[in-house]
Design a protein around this motif. Structure first.
Motif, PDB file in Angstrom:
ATOM      1  N   LYS A 135       7.909  -9.483  -1.730  1.00  0.00           N
ATOM      2  CA  LYS A 135       7.102 -10.352  -1.179  1.00  0.00           C
ATOM      3  C   LYS A 135       5.526  -9.737  -0.835  1.00  0.00           C
ATOM      4  O   LYS A 135       4.089 -10.257  -0.723  1.00  0.00           O
ATOM      5  CB  LYS A 135       6.876 -11.599   1.154  1.00  0.00           C
ATOM      6  N   LYS A 136       5.921  -8.254   0.058  1.00  0.00           N
ATOM      7  CA  LYS A 136       4.588  -7.540   0.634  1.00  0.00           C
ATOM      8  C   LYS A 136       4.296  -6.227  -0.566  1.00  0.00           C
ATOM      9  O   LYS A 136       3.169  -6.165  -0.410  1.00  0.00           O
ATOM     10  CB  LYS A 136       5.182  -6.851   1.594  1.00  0.00           C
ATOM     11  N   ARG A 137       5.308  -5.853  -1.743  1.00  0.00           N
ATOM     12  CA  ARG A 137       5.434  -5.049  -3.048  1.00  0.00           C
ATOM     13  C   ARG A 137       3.241  -5.842  -3.052  1.00  0.00           C
ATOM     14  O   ARG A 137       3.603  -6.931  -4.283  1.00  0.00           O
ATOM     15  CB  ARG A 137       6.288  -5.558  -3.324  1.00  0.00           C
ATOM     16  N   LYS A 138       2.827  -4.991  -4.042  1.00  0.00           N
ATOM     17  CA  LYS A 138       1.447  -5.092  -4.749  1.00  0.00           C
ATOM     18  C   LYS A 138       2.272  -5.484  -6.171  1.00  0.00           C
ATOM     19  O   LYS A 138       1.993  -6.353  -7.225  1.00  0.00           O
ATOM     20  CB  LYS A 138       1.058  -3.614  -5.353  1.00  0.00           C
ATOM     21  N   TYR A 139       3.077  -5.214  -7.107  1.00  0.00           N
ATOM     22  CA  TYR A 139       3.054  -5.068  -8.074  1.00  0.00           C
ATOM     23  C   TYR A 139       5.306  -5.058  -8.681  1.00  0.00           C
ATOM     24  O   TYR A 139       6.119  -4.276  -8.383  1.00  0.00           O
ATOM     25  CB  TYR A 139       2.943  -4.154  -9.359  1.00  0.00           C
TER      26      TYR A 139
END
Length: 464
Positions: free
Chosen positions: A185-189
């Motif tokens: 949920k916090k990852r950019k891609y």
């Protein structure tokens, strides 16, 4: 010495395998004395506290490790065991600042009862100050009760009293905090096929990712496994038959690859080697042993049949020139693909691992399997690979399993009589080539028909 490992009560079939992998990675002699999938408590034998700290330092599925001071089914048994094991050591901790806590797994204790439990250990003669924050030593009483799930599953009798009690001196904690850091949920891609952070990190642990090693994912997608392996220090690279998976959309790209955002997010860009377009049957990589680990979650071919580069009849396509340029050199060229078998995919992954892994290098491969015990999907095997562990993650109507293999040194072979992979040519359609696809889709169809029948029955007037 005996130690109590406090495990997370999740992914139960993975927990022992991760501990054993970490012991292998650190060169630690580990003996698992007691383990129960229904509880978070595991007793192990290790050389000393240094080995205990090393074992737990990067574990994802272990919370803490404690030096075991005693255990018993009742407090009388516990106190007797504490006297037997540690009476000669009490003087070493007599004047340190300490804390004593009571942890109850699947049970409760009132404040008054906890105070009574604390007072039952006065014979330890701990005369130092009680310090709840940053004590010099932490002592922990761990009570273990029968859970509702266990009572229902294997008919274990529940009780208001604990079935097992432990006293331990806290040594170190694991690395479960990393799971939140890498939360998708916090990852950019990410993509629809991104593996969740917890299992990605566990897989990297079990594949022995570490500094100085080179890891490769031939089905890289958005790069979840590469990020996890790089977190543990490995140099990583990957490939995918569909470059859109790792390149992303134009506005998402960093240095031409959207996946690079994740490495920048976690300060891991120095660990990322490259990503390129390829399938496993047409790889540009050298046919030599240079990989320390292969870590992958191959496509299952459920929604659409598996494909690889090539033509159905196996004949090459004559060169096509458009505006004076060969078609396959033009931007946007889509190469032809042919149907590919699920069993052939497994075989090709194993063959590739044998050719490219260094001796004792590991292959970590996720594959689906049926939850129905009547339907068997054998573990694929290869004479040059040893099956180290097989862990299962169950879902509602199917499961997937993580299979860990070790590349055997030349001259050593393993027993492959328990596994079989369908040979090429046994079927031409997507269903012929993928038994799991057939089983998965058949089960979904039957479930839909049952739901429809139930609905129709409910709509029928009672007088009919």
């Amino acid at each position: 010495m005996e130690y109590l490992v406090v495990l997370a009560q999740c992914h139960e079939t993975f927990r022992q395998a991760e501990l054993q992998a970490l012991a292998t990675l650190h060169g630690i002699d580990l003996e698992i004395i007691a383990y129960n999938e229904w509880t978070p408590h595991c007793i192990v034998r290790l050389k000393d506290d240094t080995a205990a700290r090393a074992l737990i330092s990067r574990s994802i599925l272990a919370k803490d490790i404690l030096e075991l001071w005693g255990q018993g089914a009742t407090y009388e048994e516990l106190h007797a065991d504490v006297h037997r094991r540690t009476q000669h050591r009490w003087a070493d901790y007599r004047h340190v600042a300490y804390s004593l806590s009571v942890d109850c797994f699947s049970g409760k204790r009132s404040t008054a009862k906890k105070r009574e439990i604390f007072e039952s250990f006065t014979y330890l003669q701990l005369k130092g100050p009680v310090r709840l924050k940053n004590p010099d030593e932490q002592f922990r009483v761990a009570e273990e009760y029968v859970t509702d799930v266990e009572a229902c599953a294997i008919k274990t009798k529940k009780s208001s009293e604990p079935r097992r009690i432990y006293l331990g001196r806290w040594i170190a904690k694991g690395s479960r905090d990393v799971v939140d850091t890498h939360n998708l949920k916090k990852r950019k891609y990410i993509s629809t096929t991104s593996m969740d952070a917890e299992l990605s990190l566990v897989t990297a642990n079990m594949a022995l990712a570490a500094p100085g090693k080179v890891f490769y994912d031939p089905f890289v997608g958005a790069g979840s496994f590469l990020v996890a392996a790089s977190h543990f220090g490995a140099l990583t690279m990957g490939s995918d038959i569909d470059p859109r998976a790792f390149r992303g959309k134009e506005h998402e790209r960093q240095n031409g690859i959207a996946m690079m955002q994740n490495f920048q997010q976690y300060n891991l860009t120095s660990k990322f080697l490259d990503a390129f377009t390829s399938d496993l049957t047409n790889t540009p990589l050298r046919e030599t042993a240079f990989l320390d680990g292969i870590i992958c979650d191959p496509p299952y071919g459920v929604r659409e049949g598996l494909r690889v580069l090539g033509t159905r009849d196996g004949n090459p396509i004559p060169p096509v020139i458009i505006d004076g340029v060969l078609a396959h050199y033009r931007e946007g060229f889509i190469p032809p693909k042919r149907p590919y078998g699920f069993e052939a995919l497994q075989r090709d992954v194993l063959d590739f691992a044998v050719r490219t892994l260094v001796p004792h290098g590991r292959l970590a491969m996720w594959m689906p399997t049926a939850s129905d015990e009547a339907v068997e999907f054998p573990v694929p095997m290869h004479p040059n690979l040893e099956v180290v562990s097989v862990c299962v993650q169950p879902f509602s109507n199917w499961s997937r399993r993580l299979m860990i293999y070790r590349r055997l040194p030349e001259g050593q072979t393993s027993d492959v009589t328990l596994g079989r992979i369908k040979a090429d040519g046994e079927g031409v359609s997507a269903d012929d080539l993928n038994a799991f696809r057939v089983k998965y889709n058949t089960r979904n169809i039957l479930r839909a028909e049952q739901e429809k029948a139930t609905q129709n029955k409910g709509d029928t007037p009672e007088h009919e």
